[in-house]
Design a protein around this motif. Structure first.
Motif, PDB file in Angstrom:
ATOM      1  N   ILE A   1     -22.638 -95.460 -55.144  1.00 51.98           N
ATOM      2  CA  ILE A   1     -22.113 -96.191 -56.286  1.00 51.98           C
ATOM      3  C   ILE A   1     -22.659 -97.613 -56.243  1.00 51.98           C
ATOM      4  O   ILE A   1     -23.156 -98.066 -55.207  1.00 51.98           O
ATOM      5  CB  ILE A   1     -20.571 -96.224 -56.316  1.00 51.98           C
ATOM      6  CG1 ILE A   1     -20.010 -96.888 -55.047  1.00 51.98           C
ATOM      7  CG2 ILE A   1     -19.990 -94.828 -56.526  1.00 51.98           C
ATOM      8  CD1 ILE A   1     -18.526 -97.172 -55.096  1.00 51.98           C
ATOM      9  N   TYR A   2     -22.585 -98.284 -57.364  1.00 53.17           N
ATOM     10  CA  TYR A   2     -23.022 -99.681 -57.464  1.00 53.17           C
ATOM     11  C   TYR A   2     -21.833-100.534 -57.885  1.00 53.17           C
ATOM     12  O   TYR A   2     -21.044-100.139 -58.737  1.00 53.17           O
ATOM     13  CB  TYR A   2     -24.143 -99.822 -58.496  1.00 53.17           C
ATOM     14  CG  TYR A   2     -25.417 -99.153 -58.070  1.00 53.17           C
ATOM     15  CD1 TYR A   2     -26.404 -99.858 -57.389  1.00 53.17           C
ATOM     16  CD2 TYR A   2     -25.639 -97.799 -58.325  1.00 53.17           C
ATOM     17  CE1 TYR A   2     -27.577 -99.230 -56.978  1.00 53.17           C
ATOM     18  CE2 TYR A   2     -26.813 -97.173 -57.925  1.00 53.17           C
ATOM     19  CZ  TYR A   2     -27.768 -97.901 -57.251  1.00 53.17           C
ATOM     20  OH  TYR A   2     -28.929 -97.286 -56.846  1.00 53.17           O
ATOM     21  N   LEU A   3     -21.741-101.702 -57.279  1.00 51.27           N
ATOM     22  CA  LEU A   3     -20.721-102.682 -57.649  1.00 51.27           C
ATOM     23  C   LEU A   3     -21.430-103.982 -57.981  1.00 51.27           C
ATOM     24  O   LEU A   3     -22.257-104.452 -57.197  1.00 51.27           O
ATOM     25  CB  LEU A   3     -19.743-102.934 -56.497  1.00 51.27           C
ATOM     26  CG  LEU A   3     -18.827-101.777 -56.172  1.00 51.27           C
ATOM     27  CD1 LEU A   3     -19.383-100.966 -55.034  1.00 51.27           C
ATOM     28  CD2 LEU A   3     -17.466-102.294 -55.833  1.00 51.27           C
ATOM     29  N   ALA A   4     -21.091-104.540 -59.125  1.00 56.96           N
ATOM     30  CA  ALA A   4     -21.687-105.802 -59.552  1.00 56.96           C
ATOM     31  C   ALA A   4     -20.561-106.818 -59.754  1.00 56.96           C
ATOM     32  O   ALA A   4     -19.507-106.480 -60.301  1.00 56.96           O
ATOM     33  CB  ALA A   4     -22.471-105.601 -60.847  1.00 56.96           C
ATOM     34  N   PHE A   5     -20.799-108.046 -59.302  1.00 55.69           N
ATOM     35  CA  PHE A   5     -19.777-109.089 -59.353  1.00 55.69           C
ATOM     36  C   PHE A   5     -20.314-110.352 -60.007  1.00 55.69           C
ATOM     37  O   PHE A   5     -21.424-110.788 -59.709  1.00 55.69           O
ATOM     38  CB  PHE A   5     -19.310-109.453 -57.932  1.00 55.69           C
ATOM     39  CG  PHE A   5     -18.750-108.303 -57.162  1.00 55.69           C
ATOM     40  CD1 PHE A   5     -17.427-107.945 -57.278  1.00 55.69           C
ATOM     41  CD2 PHE A   5     -19.563-107.570 -56.315  1.00 55.69           C
ATOM     42  CE1 PHE A   5     -16.912-106.880 -56.568  1.00 55.69           C
ATOM     43  CE2 PHE A   5     -19.069-106.501 -55.588  1.00 55.69           C
ATOM     44  CZ  PHE A   5     -17.727-106.156 -55.719  1.00 55.69           C
ATOM     45  N   LYS A   6     -19.511-110.947 -60.874  1.00 58.77           N
ATOM     46  CA  LYS A   6     -19.781-112.252 -61.475  1.00 58.77           C
ATOM     47  C   LYS A   6     -18.544-113.107 -61.227  1.00 58.77           C
ATOM     48  O   LYS A   6     -17.446-112.773 -61.680  1.00 58.77           O
ATOM     49  CB  LYS A   6     -20.053-112.110 -62.975  1.00 58.77           C
ATOM     50  CG  LYS A   6     -20.373-113.411 -63.667  1.00 58.77           C
ATOM     51  CD  LYS A   6     -21.771-113.840 -63.364  1.00 58.77           C
ATOM     52  CE  LYS A   6     -22.145-115.062 -64.166  1.00 58.77           C
ATOM     53  NZ  LYS A   6     -23.399-115.622 -63.742  1.00 58.77           N
ATOM     54  N   PHE A   7     -18.692-114.177 -60.448  1.00 57.16           N
ATOM     55  CA  PHE A   7     -17.565-114.986 -60.006  1.00 57.16           C
ATOM     56  C   PHE A   7     -17.283-116.131 -60.961  1.00 57.16           C
ATOM     57  O   PHE A   7     -18.195-116.818 -61.414  1.00 57.16           O
ATOM     58  CB  PHE A   7     -17.833-115.545 -58.613  1.00 57.16           C
ATOM     59  CG  PHE A   7     -18.040-114.470 -57.579  1.00 57.16           C
ATOM     60  CD1 PHE A   7     -16.973-113.770 -57.063  1.00 57.16           C
ATOM     61  CD2 PHE A   7     -19.320-114.143 -57.161  1.00 57.16           C
ATOM     62  CE1 PHE A   7     -17.160-112.767 -56.129  1.00 57.16           C
ATOM     63  CE2 PHE A   7     -19.526-113.143 -56.228  1.00 57.16           C
ATOM     64  CZ  PHE A   7     -18.440-112.444 -55.709  1.00 57.16           C
ATOM     65  N   LYS A   8     -15.997-116.350 -61.230  1.00 61.18           N
ATOM     66  CA  LYS A   8     -15.522-117.503 -62.010  1.00 61.18           C
ATOM     67  C   LYS A   8     -14.736-118.380 -61.046  1.00 61.18           C
ATOM     68  O   LYS A   8     -13.879-117.898 -60.318  1.00 61.18           O
ATOM     69  CB  LYS A   8     -14.585-117.069 -63.151  1.00 61.18           C
ATOM     70  CG  LYS A   8     -15.117-115.951 -64.014  1.00 61.18           C
ATOM     71  CD  LYS A   8     -16.228-116.402 -64.904  1.00 61.18           C
ATOM     72  CE  LYS A   8     -16.635-115.242 -65.823  1.00 61.18           C
ATOM     73  NZ  LYS A   8     -17.988-115.236 -66.191  1.00 61.18           N
ATOM     74  N   THR A   9     -15.046-119.665 -61.036  1.00 56.16           N
ATOM     75  CA  THR A   9     -14.385-120.578 -60.095  1.00 56.16           C
ATOM     76  C   THR A   9     -13.606-121.659 -60.817  1.00 56.16           C
ATOM     77  O   THR A   9     -13.923-122.028 -61.953  1.00 56.16           O
ATOM     78  CB  THR A   9     -15.413-121.246 -59.156  1.00 56.16           C
ATOM     79  OG1 THR A   9     -16.404-121.921 -59.937  1.00 56.16           O
ATOM     80  CG2 THR A   9     -16.086-120.217 -58.263  1.00 56.16           C
ATOM     81  N   ARG A  10     -12.574-122.141 -60.119  1.00 60.94           N
ATOM     82  CA  ARG A  10     -11.796-123.279 -60.614  1.00 60.94           C
ATOM     83  C   ARG A  10     -12.603-124.543 -60.374  1.00 60.94           C
ATOM     84  O   ARG A  10     -13.350-124.655 -59.417  1.00 60.94           O
ATOM     85  CB  ARG A  10     -10.456-123.378 -59.874  1.00 60.94           C
ATOM     86  CG  ARG A  10      -9.523-122.220 -60.151  1.00 60.94           C
ATOM     87  CD  ARG A  10      -8.180-122.455 -59.454  1.00 60.94           C
ATOM     88  NE  ARG A  10      -8.279-122.507 -58.008  1.00 60.94           N
ATOM     89  CZ  ARG A  10      -8.337-121.449 -57.206  1.00 60.94           C
ATOM     90  NH1 ARG A  10      -8.296-120.239 -57.708  1.00 60.94           N
ATOM     91  NH2 ARG A  10      -8.412-121.585 -55.905  1.00 60.94           N
ATOM     92  N   LYS A  11     -12.402-125.526 -61.209  1.00 60.05           N
ATOM     93  CA  LYS A  11     -13.153-126.790 -61.103  1.00 60.05           C
ATOM     94  C   LYS A  11     -12.502-127.791 -60.158  1.00 60.05           C
ATOM     95  O   LYS A  11     -13.095-128.800 -59.844  1.00 60.05           O
ATOM     96  CB  LYS A  11     -13.301-127.439 -62.488  1.00 60.05           C
ATOM     97  CG  LYS A  11     -14.007-126.555 -63.487  1.00 60.05           C
ATOM     98  CD  LYS A  11     -15.460-126.412 -63.132  1.00 60.05           C
ATOM     99  CE  LYS A  11     -16.170-125.565 -64.183  1.00 60.05           C
ATOM    100  NZ  LYS A  11     -17.318-124.877 -63.678  1.00 60.05           N
ATOM    101  N   THR A  12     -11.296-127.534 -59.694  1.00 56.34           N
ATOM    102  CA  THR A  12     -10.566-128.520 -58.883  1.00 56.34           C
ATOM    103  C   THR A  12     -11.176-128.734 -57.526  1.00 56.34           C
ATOM    104  O   THR A  12     -11.858-127.998 -56.959  1.00 56.34           O
ATOM    105  CB  THR A  12      -9.099-128.087 -58.674  1.00 56.34           C
ATOM    106  OG1 THR A  12      -9.090-126.802 -58.067  1.00 56.34           O
ATOM    107  CG2 THR A  12      -8.339-128.111 -59.973  1.00 56.34           C
TER     108      THR A  12
END
Length: 119
Positions: free
Chosen positions: A108-119
């Motif tokens: 299987i394939y897993l793809a990740f796109k991370f969103k981060t807090r600016k603090t």
């Protein structure tokens, strides 16, 4: 979009374990710290993660990290399967009622796109 439930730094290995959840789905994935450093991502600031789980290799361009994993077990609990996989020794657990068709896949394939807090 999955929200981050927990991020743990392994005591001896340079790996972070991310626990992600969305509705009835839960994903636990080990990510080497060096990958996050190369992406200039502070693990403590990850708030949400876009995730794609597929039996086919995705387009690599829009994703931060793409892993190819070997499925080694499928555990059934409360009529929902948990897919257990390994990507180069990194452990992955996926509990998602919508992914039943992947339980018979070897890779299987897993793809990740991370969103981060600016603090």
């Amino acid at each position: 979009m999955y929200r981050v439930e927990k991020i743990e730094k392994h005591q001896y290995e340079d790996i972070h374990t991310l626990t992600l959840s969305k509705d009835e789905s839960k994903i636990t994935v080990e990510i080497p710290s060096i990958l996050l450093e190369d992406l200039n991502i502070d693990p403590s600031k990850i708030s949400d993660v876009e995730v794609l789980v597929s039996g086919e290799k995705p387009d690599l361009e829009p994703w931060d990290i793409v892993l190819r994993a070997t499925v080694f077990d499928v555990k059934k609990e409360d009529d929902v399967e948990t897919l257990c996989a390994s990507a180069g020794g990194l452990q992955i657990r996926i509990r998602d009622p919508e992914l039943r068709e992947l339980t018979n896949k070897e890779k299987i394939y897993l793809a990740f796109k991370f969103k981060t807090r600016k603090t």
